[in-house]
Design an enzyme around this catalytic site. Structure first.
Site, PDB file in Angstrom:
ATOM      1  N   LYS A 195       2.694   7.528   1.870  1.00 28.31           N
ATOM      2  CA  LYS A 195       2.410   7.055   3.235  1.00 28.31           C
ATOM      3  C   LYS A 195       3.203   5.784   3.502  1.00 28.31           C
ATOM      4  O   LYS A 195       2.891   4.714   3.003  1.00 28.31           O
ATOM      5  CB  LYS A 195       0.923   6.750   3.437  1.00 28.31           C
TER       6      LYS A 195
ATOM      7  N   GLU B 166       1.440  -4.276  -5.753  1.00 24.96           N
ATOM      8  CA  GLU B 166       2.540  -5.242  -5.579  1.00 24.96           C
ATOM      9  C   GLU B 166       2.271  -5.945  -4.259  1.00 24.96           C
ATOM     10  O   GLU B 166       2.408  -5.337  -3.193  1.00 24.96           O
ATOM     11  CB  GLU B 166       3.892  -4.511  -5.505  1.00 24.96           C
TER      12      GLU B 166
ATOM     13  N   CYS C  97       8.962 -10.142  -0.015  1.00 21.46           N
ATOM     14  CA  CYS C  97       7.897 -10.678  -0.865  1.00 21.46           C
ATOM     15  C   CYS C  97       8.450 -11.685  -1.861  1.00 21.46           C
ATOM     16  O   CYS C  97       7.717 -12.534  -2.346  1.00 21.46           O
ATOM     17  CB  CYS C  97       7.201  -9.534  -1.588  1.00 21.46           C
TER      18      CYS C  97
ATOM     19  N   GLU D  27       1.792 -17.028   2.977  1.00 22.73           N
ATOM     20  CA  GLU D  27       2.985 -16.187   3.107  1.00 22.73           C
ATOM     21  C   GLU D  27       3.266 -15.992   4.600  1.00 22.73           C
ATOM     22  O   GLU D  27       2.449 -15.419   5.318  1.00 22.73           O
ATOM     23  CB  GLU D  27       2.751 -14.833   2.442  1.00 22.73           C
TER      24      GLU D  27
HETATM   25  P1  NAP Z   1       0.249  -4.115   4.846  1.00 23.05           P
HETATM   26  O1  NAP Z   1      -0.212  -4.427   6.194  1.00 23.05           O
HETATM   27  O2  NAP Z   1      -0.665  -4.403   3.690  1.00 23.05           O
HETATM   28  O3  NAP Z   1       0.656  -2.575   4.872  1.00 23.05           O
HETATM   29  C1  NAP Z   1       1.195  -1.930   3.761  1.00 23.05           C
HETATM   30  C2  NAP Z   1       0.850  -0.467   3.825  1.00 23.05           C
HETATM   31  O4  NAP Z   1      -0.562  -0.322   3.726  1.00 23.05           O
HETATM   32  C3  NAP Z   1       1.246   0.202   5.138  1.00 23.05           C
HETATM   33  O5  NAP Z   1       1.640   1.526   4.866  1.00 23.05           O
HETATM   34  C4  NAP Z   1      -0.054   0.169   5.905  1.00 23.05           C
HETATM   35  O6  NAP Z   1      -0.148   1.137   6.926  1.00 23.05           O
HETATM   36  C5  NAP Z   1      -1.035   0.461   4.810  1.00 23.05           C
HETATM   37  N1  NAP Z   1      -2.408   0.087   5.104  1.00 23.05           N
HETATM   38  C6  NAP Z   1      -2.882  -0.753   6.049  1.00 23.05           C
HETATM   39  N2  NAP Z   1      -4.224  -0.817   5.975  1.00 23.05           N
HETATM   40  C7  NAP Z   1      -4.608  -0.007   4.970  1.00 23.05           C
HETATM   41  C8  NAP Z   1      -5.857   0.356   4.405  1.00 23.05           C
HETATM   42  N3  NAP Z   1      -7.010  -0.139   4.839  1.00 23.05           N
HETATM   43  N4  NAP Z   1      -5.865   1.222   3.369  1.00 23.05           N
HETATM   44  C9  NAP Z   1      -4.714   1.721   2.896  1.00 23.05           C
HETATM   45  N5  NAP Z   1      -3.506   1.428   3.393  1.00 23.05           N
HETATM   46  C10 NAP Z   1      -3.450   0.566   4.412  1.00 23.05           C
HETATM   47  O7  NAP Z   1       1.616  -4.839   4.504  1.00 23.05           O
HETATM   48  P2  NAP Z   1       2.905  -4.908   5.435  1.00 23.05           P
HETATM   49  O8  NAP Z   1       2.629  -5.894   6.511  1.00 23.05           O
HETATM   50  O9  NAP Z   1       3.357  -3.537   5.759  1.00 23.05           O
HETATM   51  O10 NAP Z   1       3.988  -5.491   4.421  1.00 23.05           O
HETATM   52  C11 NAP Z   1       4.163  -6.837   4.187  1.00 23.05           C
HETATM   53  C12 NAP Z   1       3.459  -7.261   2.900  1.00 23.05           C
HETATM   54  O11 NAP Z   1       3.961  -6.504   1.797  1.00 23.05           O
HETATM   55  C13 NAP Z   1       3.738  -8.701   2.551  1.00 23.05           C
HETATM   56  O12 NAP Z   1       2.546  -9.320   2.139  1.00 23.05           O
HETATM   57  C14 NAP Z   1       4.716  -8.610   1.387  1.00 23.05           C
HETATM   58  O13 NAP Z   1       4.721  -9.712   0.533  1.00 23.05           O
HETATM   59  C15 NAP Z   1       4.244  -7.373   0.710  1.00 23.05           C
HETATM   60  N6  NAP Z   1       5.303  -6.832  -0.153  1.00 23.05           N
HETATM   61  C16 NAP Z   1       5.177  -6.958  -1.511  1.00 23.05           C
HETATM   62  C17 NAP Z   1       6.176  -6.474  -2.344  1.00 23.05           C
HETATM   63  C18 NAP Z   1       6.040  -6.596  -3.834  1.00 23.05           C
HETATM   64  O14 NAP Z   1       6.742  -5.859  -4.521  1.00 23.05           O
HETATM   65  N7  NAP Z   1       5.170  -7.433  -4.354  1.00 23.05           N
HETATM   66  C19 NAP Z   1       7.291  -5.851  -1.805  1.00 23.05           C
HETATM   67  C20 NAP Z   1       7.410  -5.740  -0.418  1.00 23.05           C
HETATM   68  C21 NAP Z   1       6.387  -6.238   0.390  1.00 23.05           C
HETATM   69  P3  NAP Z   1       0.132   0.712   8.458  1.00 23.05           P
HETATM   70  O15 NAP Z   1       1.534   0.258   8.494  1.00 23.05           O
HETATM   71  O16 NAP Z   1      -0.120   1.939   9.196  1.00 23.05           O
HETATM   72  O17 NAP Z   1      -0.838  -0.401   8.776  1.00 23.05           O
END
Ligand code: NAP
Length: 483
Positions: free
Chosen positions: A177, A252, A286, A383
């Protein structure tokens, strides 16, 4: 050039052009104009996909196949990704706002990820353990089962590859997803995987809103393992969802990484490299080194170099070859970052450069640097996920380490010094899963990647990732013949 965008979900070997939660309308971040739409799954399609995945897994033609057969399919997929690099890179540039050069790099890194695991799986196994004179003890690695891979919008293609490649290589079935802002490259990856011979119930790709179907997916009894990249808050929620039936989870999550510059370093090289260590991918990374810690005696020299190099960055159209920094992914993300800029100013930060929007369309925001803030200021702690950095001075090695660790996160970071003993000492002391010395580049396919503290647990990349997608079984055989 006319771009062809994927329109369909990939479920149980079939393409679906409609689904029960309507459609997700996508906007091009560089122009603020509509890009295309994809169907959004509801619970019905999730059930369908997970049941197919379970059937595919149990049937065994992938999960119990010879690793060489899986390896061949994954090599074919890697080849297809490389052959389709330009199309995929343009999808990513237009959907995410990523500079086209970076997007090409990301697509090729995704191909490399499949190549790595296609090779590594043929060498991945258990070991024999000398436990008793008249017995034989050995371990085997077995796939976990149905994996839900959930990825974010900042590196949509690469994050998908980081999960899907080791999961498939080790024999699991995967439901992927992508984020609802950026589903296109994951859908294109699924199409290429099916063409390369990955069965239609072994890799499925759904698009859907996390806020609508996230809990249903992560709490579903057929999911045995959740591989997640995203925000720390979402990760914590997933962990709670997984607790009920003890699903395997790897997370992650977010970061607030330090870039530590000692006076004995090549300060000019560090200053020249510092902008792309935080502003690459428009700061939506990230690993962004957004806490820049500089030894007091070289603070002014470094700051001047950092600001000058930031002013030289080319911010603009993601499809232009020269562009180094594109727009943010959405208007909402830009507003979030602008709120942090206002907070930095309220907290007394001195803006050295950036902070403004251009007049032209697109979710652009100039790369921004603040000085004069304490480590506990919100912009130094939280962040931001946008093009904002803070510079803080330090007096001693001990203070540098304390500042580097003064965050709830522990994902990445850099240390700049010519003193090898200091490099080794500081690298050991900084609480972070990934560090680099005298460079800001710390991610390699061959090496493990992941976080300490609230940056998560489990490791992507390297042979380590294959452990996350397998159960470890120990078998003891009594050879005493009853004697
Ligand atoms: P996010 O809001 O947590 O979303 C990530 C994924 O989770 C999306 O596919 C999102 O779907 C889904 N999601 C949202 N709510 C959910 C729930 N309740 N249950 C299951 N899945 C759910 O993160 P983002 O804003 O897309 O990405 C930015 C974040 O990713 C930052 O914090 C960044 O640091 C982190 N990141 C970490 C790494 C690493 O390797 N550590 C790498 C890249 C990014 P929707 O889009 O439909 O909401």
């Amino acid at each position: 050039m006319t771009d062809r965008f994927p329109k369909s979900l990939l479920i149980d070997g079939k393409t679906l052009e409609g689904a029960s939660d309507g459609a997700i309308e996508l906007t091009e971040p560089a122009t603020e104009t509509p890009l295309c739409a994809v169907p959004a799954v509801g619970e019905k399609e999730i059930d369908q996909a997970l049941q197919a995945a379970q059937r595919g897994f149990a049937q065994g033609s992938w999960s119990s196949s010879n690793p060489a057969a899986r390896s061949e399919a994954l090599f074919r997929l890697a080849r297809a990704i490389r052959e389709n690099c330009e199309r995929l890179a343009r999808i990513e540039a237009r959907n995410v706002g990523k500079p086209i050069g970076d997007a090409r790099w990301e697509i090729n890194a995704g191909a490399r990820c499949f190549e790595f695991y296609a090779g590594a799986i043929t060498q991945f196994g258990g070991r024999t353990i000398p436990v008793a004179k008249n017995g034989f003890d050995y371990t085997i690695r077995q796939p976990v089962g149905v994996v839900a891979a959930i990825v974010p919008w900042n590196f949509p293609f690469l994050m998908a590859c980081w999960k899907v490649a080791p999961a498939l290589a080790t024999g699991n079935s995967v439901v992927l997803k992508p984020a609802s802002l950026t589903p296109l490259s994951a859908l294109a990856l699924g199409e290429l995987a099916w063409e390369a011979g990955v069965p239609g119930n072994i890799l499925q790709v759904i698009a859907g809103r996390g806020s609508v179907v996230g809990d249903y997916l992560t709490g579903h009894p057929l999911v045995r393992k959740i591989a997640f990249t995203g925000e720390t808050g979402t990760g914590a929620r997933i962990l709670r969802q997984a607790a009920g039936d003890i699903k395997r989870v790897s997370l992650e999550l977010g970061g607030k990484s330090p870039n530590v510059i000692f006076a004995d370093a090549d300060v000019d090289a560090a200053a020249e490299a510092a902008p792309m260590a935080v502003f690459a991918n428009t700061g939506q990374d990230c690993c962004a080194r957004s806490r820049v810690l500089v030894e007091r005696s070289v603070f002014d020299r470094f700051s001047e170099g950092f600001v000058a190099a930031t002013k030289r960055l080319i911010v603009g159209d993601p499809l232009s070859e020269e562009t180094q920094v594109g727009p943010l992914v959405s208007s909402g993300q830009r507003e979030t970052v602008e709120r942090y800029i206002a907070i930095a100013e309220e907290e007394g930060g001195k803006r050295l450069v950036g902070g403004s929007r251009p007049q032209s369309p697109g979710y652009y925001l100039a790369p921004t640097i603040f000085a004069g803030l304490p480590s506990k200021a919100r912009v130094c702690q939280e962040e931001i996920f946008g093009p904002v950095a803070c510079i803080l001075p330090f007096e001693s090695e001990a203070e540098a380490i304390a500042l580097a660790n003064d965050t709830q996160y522990g994902l990445s970071g850099s240390i700049w010094t010519r003193d090898i003993e200091r490099a080794l000492r500081v690298a050991r002391a900084v609480e972070s899963g990934v560090l680099s010395v005298n460079t800001n580049s710390s991610v390699h396919q061959e090496a493990p990647f992941g976080g300490f503290k609230r940056s998560g647990f489990g490791r992507d990349l390297g042979v380590e990732a294959m452990q996350l997608y397998t159960e470890l079984k120990n078998v003891y055989i009594d050879l005493s013949g009853g004697k």
